[in-house]
Write a protein that holds these residues in place. Structure first.
Motif, short mmCIF file in Angstrom:
data_model
loop_
_atom_site.label_atom_id
_atom_site.label_comp_id
_atom_site.label_asym_id
_atom_site.label_seq_id
_atom_site.Cartn_x
_atom_site.Cartn_y
_atom_site.Cartn_z
N LEU A 269 22.17 37.71 -0.75
CA LEU A 269 22.49 38.69 0.30
C LEU A 269 23.26 39.90 -0.23
O LEU A 269 23.12 41.00 0.28
CB LEU A 269 23.31 38.02 1.41
N ILE B 153 22.42 32.78 7.75
CA ILE B 153 22.11 34.05 7.07
C ILE B 153 22.60 35.22 7.91
O ILE B 153 23.18 36.17 7.38
CB ILE B 153 20.59 34.17 6.80
N LEU C 195 17.82 31.26 0.79
CA LEU C 195 18.70 32.40 1.05
C LEU C 195 19.99 31.97 1.75
O LEU C 195 21.07 32.51 1.47
CB LEU C 195 17.96 33.45 1.88
N ALA C 196 19.89 31.01 2.64
CA ALA C 196 21.07 30.52 3.37
C ALA C 196 22.09 29.89 2.42
O ALA C 196 23.28 29.89 2.69
CB ALA C 196 20.66 29.51 4.43
#
Length: 159
Positions: free
Chosen positions: A69, A4, A62-63
């Motif tokens: 993002l 991230i 999220l990664a």
């Protein structure tokens, strides 16, 4: 989490490169473009700061998502632009007085822009302090995206 951080850095570099490109090759950079940029940067910082509060599952999700993002940064720019429109409307004058920026029409505004929505693209700060206020508020709009929504709600609640 390391993935991230890398992706956030890439997003930030792309935003910075795009900004430099627009400033260098795009001719005169209008105030709305800078507002959008500062909103993006504020949102980038907001995402960066918010990583510490995420659970392991949220970090994992999220990664695996570029949109997770990029979208908050873009939304930060849009909300900064909405705040710019609120400043132009003078609706916030009763609330903030000297806290909010003041604008004037650009001297080289084309005649067709003088009669329609184009006026929004041809504004500049009256004084340097107005630019400082505008960029600070634009950054804040991206950083805390709930802020602009709260302002709109407070305007709607007034008699």
């Amino acid at each position: 989490l390391n993935e991230i951080w890398k992706r956030l850095l890439i997003v930030f570099v792309v935003i910075g490169a795009a900004s430099i490109g627009v400033a260098r090759y795009g001719g005169v950079v209008g105030t709305p473009s800078l507002v959008f940029l500062f909103g993006n940067v504020g949102a980038y910082v907001g995402v960066h700061r918010g990583l510490a509060q995420l659970s392991d599952e949220e970090v994992s999700d999220l990664a695996g998502s570029w949109f997770g993002l990029i979208v908050p940064s873009f939304v930060g720019g849009i909300l900064a632009f909405v705040l710019y429109i609120l400043f132009l409307s003078n609706i916030l004058d009763a609330i903030g007085g000297m806290v909010f920026p003041k604008f004037a029409m650009d001297a080289n505004t084309p005649q067709d822009a003088m009669e329609n929505f184009g006026k929004i693209w041809h504004q500049h700060g009256v004084e340097i302090s107005d630019y400082a206020k505008l960029f600070l508020w634009s950054f804040a709009a991206g950083l805390n995206q709930k802020y602009v929504v709260d302002i709109i709600e407070s305007i709607r609640a007034r008699p």
